[in-house]
Write an enzyme that holds these catalytic residues in place. Structure first.
Site, PDB file in Angstrom:
ATOM      1  N   VAL A 124       0.469  -1.198  -0.120  1.00 12.37           N
ATOM      2  CA  VAL A 124      -0.344   0.615   0.277  1.00 12.37           C
ATOM      3  C   VAL A 124       0.899   1.148  -0.025  1.00 12.37           C
ATOM      4  O   VAL A 124       0.323   2.059  -0.540  1.00 12.37           O
ATOM      5  CB  VAL A 124      -0.863   0.339   1.402  1.00 12.37           C
ATOM      6  CG1 VAL A 124      -2.397  -0.988   1.057  1.00 12.37           C
ATOM      7  CG2 VAL A 124       0.004  -0.004   2.671  1.00 12.37           C
ATOM      8  N   TYR A 131       5.128   6.448  13.881  1.00 16.11           N
ATOM      9  CA  TYR A 131       3.798   5.357  13.592  1.00 16.11           C
ATOM     10  C   TYR A 131       2.775   6.519  14.065  1.00 16.11           C
ATOM     11  O   TYR A 131       1.507   6.723  13.635  1.00 16.11           O
ATOM     12  CB  TYR A 131       3.694   3.690  14.492  1.00 16.11           C
ATOM     13  CG  TYR A 131       3.152   3.380  14.916  1.00 16.11           C
ATOM     14  CD1 TYR A 131       2.442   2.720  13.120  1.00 16.11           C
ATOM     15  CD2 TYR A 131       1.977   3.327  15.898  1.00 16.11           C
ATOM     16  CE1 TYR A 131       1.252   1.862  13.736  1.00 16.11           C
ATOM     17  CE2 TYR A 131       1.190   2.504  15.990  1.00 16.11           C
ATOM     18  CZ  TYR A 131       0.431   1.356  14.983  1.00 16.11           C
ATOM     19  OH  TYR A 131      -0.864   1.045  14.671  1.00 16.11           O
ATOM     20  N   ALA A 158      -2.971  -8.992  20.860  1.00 14.18           N
ATOM     21  CA  ALA A 158      -2.375 -10.617  20.695  1.00 14.18           C
ATOM     22  C   ALA A 158      -1.857 -10.681  19.660  1.00 14.18           C
ATOM     23  O   ALA A 158      -2.503 -11.692  18.809  1.00 14.18           O
ATOM     24  CB  ALA A 158      -2.310 -11.935  21.859  1.00 14.18           C
ATOM     25  N   THR A 159      -1.091  -9.711  18.308  1.00 15.05           N
ATOM     26  CA  THR A 159      -1.109 -10.628  17.091  1.00 15.05           C
ATOM     27  C   THR A 159       0.245 -11.111  17.031  1.00 15.05           C
ATOM     28  O   THR A 159       1.106 -10.705  17.688  1.00 15.05           O
ATOM     29  CB  THR A 159      -1.631  -9.711  16.547  1.00 15.05           C
ATOM     30  OG1 THR A 159      -1.031  -7.635  16.192  1.00 15.05           O
ATOM     31  CG2 THR A 159      -3.096  -8.623  16.142  1.00 15.05           C
TER      32      THR A 159
END
Length: 264
Positions: free
Chosen positions: A79, A171, A204-205
């Site tokens: 992207v 970020y 929690a990824t």
């Protein structure tokens, strides 16, 4: 149809709130994007899954199509590459038909040792993925949606955009910009296209594997939920904001963060 009949029909639609819709989910092969893609297909949508790694998208597309019976397509797209985004929309429309829902989920939050060590290349890359790409996709997809009578756009931002720290400043600055784009595009493409944002808290990824679990556990004691979220806990908000029961909701920032923003 009476008001009662309409209410009953709306309640029944909760089982398949996205039936007949076509959705594109960027960053859809893992993490929160994967959970959203799965939920959308289960809710009746045909789904285009896009990420940098087409093989991961293809694996999910095959499994999801088999499990739900919906059409699920896989697309390789970064992207941050402006010139790739209009062709991506063309591909999705060729394979699935006109797009009804866009989810800008792809993002990146690289680590760095100190603010003075942040390079121009890293800074530009963070903004390319988190801001520039979503801007172009919203501009191009939103225009197409307006021409066809409407649609929904959902951005996945971060609660960090409201609580920035030195450790994640490029970020969180980028996500703050994404929040601003949400308001601007909601104005530009309303009333037929709704544009909303989820302010995601800690989940929690796979990204969370780099966190210090003890430090996170200590911090979480100050949050109302007292824990990080599980990826599937994002989907209720995503289905609501992209579905038929949020027709009066646009330009909104919805926190799904375990109460992190409510904590001191």
């Amino acid at each position: 149809m009476s008001s009662l009949d309409a209410a009953v029909a709306a309640a029944r639609a909760l089982d398949q709130p996205l039936a007949g819709r076509r959705a594109l989910v960027t960053g859809g092969s893992r993490g929160l994007g994967r959970e959203i893609a799965i939920a959308f297909a289960a809710a009746g949508a045909d789904v285009a899954v896009a990420s940098r790694k087409k093989d991961a998208c293809e694996e999910l597309a095959e499994e999801l199509a088999s499990a739900t019976g919906r059409r699920v397509t896989a697309h390789a797209a970064h992207v941050g590459d402006w010139d790739r985004l209009d062709p991506l929309l063309d591909e999705v429309e060729q394979e699935l038909g006109p797009l009804d829902v866009l989810v800008n989920n792809a993002g990146m939050a690289p680590l760095y040792s100190s603010l003075e060590e942040v390079s121009e290349a890293l800074f530009d890359k963070v903004f390319a993925v988190n801001v520039r790409g979503p801007f172009r996709l919203m501009a191009a997809a939103g225009k197409r949606m307006v021409a066809r009578g409407g649609g929904a756009i959902l951005n996945i931002s971060s609660m960090g955009s409201q609580r920035p720290t030195a450790g994640d400043l490029p970020y969180t600055a980028a996500k703050s910009a994404l929040n601003t784009l949400t308001a601007g595009f909601a104005q530009e493409y309303g009333p037929s296209v709704r544009v909303n944002t989820i302010l995601a808290g800690p989940f929690a990824t796979d990204i969370s594997k780099a966190w210090d679990p003890e430090a996170v556990a200590r911090m979480a004691q100050d949050w109302p939920a007292k824990r990080v979220g599980e990826p599937h806990e994002i989907v209720g908000a995503a289905l609501y904001l992209c579905g038929p029961h949020a027709t009066y909701t646009t330009g909104a920032l919805l926190a799904v963060d375990g109460g992190r923003l409510a904590a001191p």
